[in-house]
Each structure stands twice: as C-alpha cells, then as structure tokens.
Design an enzyme around this catalytic site. Structure first.
Site, PDB file in Angstrom:
ATOM      1  CE1 TYR A  56      -2.780  -2.924   0.346  1.00 41.17           C
ATOM      2  CE2 TYR A  56      -3.637  -2.168   2.819  1.00 41.17           C
ATOM      3  CZ  TYR A  56      -4.097  -3.440   1.356  1.00 41.17           C
ATOM      4  OH  TYR A  56      -4.752  -3.909   2.026  1.00 41.17           O
ATOM      5  CG  LEU A 206     -19.612   0.694   3.639  1.00 39.98           C
ATOM      6  CD1 LEU A 206     -19.203   1.595   4.137  1.00 39.98           C
ATOM      7  CD2 LEU A 206     -20.830   0.734   3.710  1.00 39.98           C
ATOM      8  N   GLY A 209     -17.236   2.524  -1.198  1.00 40.48           N
ATOM      9  CA  GLY A 209     -18.274   3.809  -1.189  1.00 40.48           C
ATOM     10  C   GLY A 209     -19.370   3.664  -1.821  1.00 40.48           C
ATOM     11  CB  SER A 212     -20.869   5.227   1.628  1.00 40.92           C
ATOM     12  OG  SER A 212     -20.419   5.267   0.515  1.00 40.92           O
TER      13      SER A 212
END
Length: 331
Positions: A56, A206, A209, A212
C-alpha cells in the site's frame, strides 16, 4: 466495543477492524495528518485490529501506521499485514512473490516500517501461482516459531487452498471481500472456513464506497483512483448499482440508521466469526461506521434486505478482468 475471536487459534479482536489501505495511494491522495487522527480515533473508540499491506503506497501505509502507533502499548492493538504483491517504481502491479525467502524478506522490512518486533496476523495478499501454498505457509510457520509472527492469515483464496494451508499451520482468518453485493464466498469458502474454525475478516463491506450511501452518479475520480477501472463504477453498471443503494436507503431510513450502517450491520449479523474491516480514512466516516454496532437486525430485517438485494443483484464484477484472473477465490 464488542469483540470477536479470529478462529480457534487466533486473537480476540474488536468486532470492527480498521482497513488502512485508503490512507495511501489506492483511492488517490489522502491527507496524512487526517489519516493519523483517524487511526487515533479508532484506537480510542476501542478498535484494536488494524489491517495494512506492505505494498500500500510501496511501504507508505506501514510507515504511516508506525507514526500513528508511536507511544501506544503494543499489546493494545493487533496488526494484520499482507505481503507478496510486487510493484514497480511507477506504481504498476507486477504480480506476486510468495517464495519462502521473499516471505522472510518482506517481513523484515514490515517490522522496520511498523516499528514493531512482531506481526499479529501475517498473510500472502494473493496466491502465488508459482509457489505451492505449503511452501509459503511453511516459511510463515518458521517465523511463528521464531516469534516474529503470532498467527497465519490468508487472503482471497478458495476452499482447497484454505484446506492445504491449514494442514501445515492453523489459519486464524481468511481476509476476503464480503458485502451485500459481493457474496461469492457463501457457497463453498465460508462453509470451509466454518468447518475448520477459521474466521473471516471481511473487506469491501461498503464495496469501496459504492453502497455507502455517499456515492453520487456525477462523482468524478482522482487520477490515481483504481475505481476508475472498476466494472461496478462504470456506465450502466453504476446506474444499476446506485438504484440498489436507493432501495437500501429506504430500508435504512425505516430503521433509523444510515445506508453505510445498515450495510455494515448486515455483515456483522452474518456470524460471530466475521469481522468487518472498515475502510474509513476520515473521522467522520469512522464515526458513522462505528454506529453500525448499535444497529440490531432481526430475522425479519435480514429477510427484507435479502429480498431487496439478493446475492446476484449487483451489476459488474468486483475487479477488472485481469485482477479477477488472479483470484484463487474466484476459480
């Protein structure tokens, strides 16, 4: 904070974990100070499980966590770390390397960046097709014996691979995407985990998003946001999927919660052996996610949600075709 246990062999962790990927480069640039403040707020709220990957931001995410955790008692949190994904200096994805020597080298760098002596749960990010899972797990077993790793985890692998890995070293948890619109683990993978006493740490609850309640039809993408190429966020697929969100919003309103809280609560309700990872990178989104712990869904609620959003309701795959081909869990 409520707690759950990662399988028969793993640690007790908070019922919600914090997924830190979005604090680095995957969704575009994030504010570092706000990200650190969000980690602090999560810890202060009782979240103990922090998930990251050495790829990451090419180590940036681990260094960020190292800064955020400075001064915190090591026994007050658990670190879940993925390794193996190879990236170039331009950020390009180059494949996976889970050879035993690579496993140990990756861990050495992670320990330095995270400023810790051990990792609580260590896992290959994907199955390396060129390395038997037994070899990879064998290397992690040696690291467990040496005290550098506490528990073995897996990520995005199928039932057969889970069984082979578990035969070498008990698996604490499988990290895999699981949400109202990503339910491919239910026919075979989740039953295998439950048979073997392996927990699930669910990411993408989610759907990045999408469900969401905050994604809009006219929202643009940061230049480095991988959702630009995600099938579920494209054209007609996006329109179809946001119609599902509109349905969820009505159900959430009836239950006095937000869409995100309803979606997280649904994952929590799937079993005590499932720990959702919340990908919040702001305190506002974290606070909303924590509210899901106060949402109780009974059998009627779950049946209503199932009718509104059945398992195959989403349009589009969860990754682009090239990435889907790398998933042992989808074979």
């Amino acid at each position: 904070m409520k707690h759950r246990t990662l399988g028969r062999s793993g640690p007790q962790v908070s019922a919600l974990g914090l997924g830190c990927m979005s604090m680095s480069d995957v969704y575009g640039k994030a504010d570092r100070s706000d990200s650190i403040a969000t980690v602090h707020a999560a810890l202060d709220a009782g979240i103990t499980l922090l998930d990251t990957g050495d790829f990451y931001g090419m180590g940036d995410n681990e260094m960020l966590l190292g800064d955020a955790l400075a001064g915190r008692p090591r026994e007050s949190y658990q670190l879940s770390v993925k390794f193996g994904a190879q990236r170039g200096p331009d950020g390009a994805w180059l494949g996976y390397d889970a050879r035993p020597a690579a496993v140990k080298t990756a861990l050495a760098y992670s320990l330095k960046r995270l400023r810790t002596d051990y990792i609580d749960v260590y896992r290959p990010a994907r199955l390396d097709p060129n390395v038997p899972i037994e070899d990879t797990v064998g290397a992690i077993a040696e690291l467990v014996q040496a005290g550098y790793v506490r528990h073995l985890g897996l990520s995005e692998v199928g039932a057969e691979t889970i069984r082979r890995a578990h035969a070498v070293l008990p698996v604490a948890d499988l990290q895999i995407e699981y949400s109202l619109i990503s339910r491919s683990i239910e026919p075979a993978i989740l039953p295998a985990c439950r048979e073997l006493g392996i927990a699930v740490t669910a990411y993408g609850v989610l759907s990045r998003g999408l469900i969401s309640g905050h994604w809009t039809r006219d929202r643009g993408f940061d230049a480095h946001d991988f959702r630009k190429h995600s099938p579920r966020f494209q054209g007609g697929n996006l329109e179809h999927n946001l119609q599902l969100v509109d349905v969820l919003r009505s159900l959430a309103d009836d239950r006095g919660c937000s869409v995100a809280q309803l979606a997280i609560a649904w994952v929590l309700a799937r079993g005590e052996d499932i720990v959702p990872l919340i990908g919040a990178r702001t305190r506002e989104r974290l606070t909303e996610a924590l509210g899901a712990l106060d949402v109780t869904l009974d059998a009627d609620d779950l049946a209503t949600i199932e009718r509104a959003v059945p398992p195959d309701a989403a349009a589009g795959e969860r990754y682009a075709a090239a990435q889907m081909a790398m998933l042992d869990s989808e074979r």
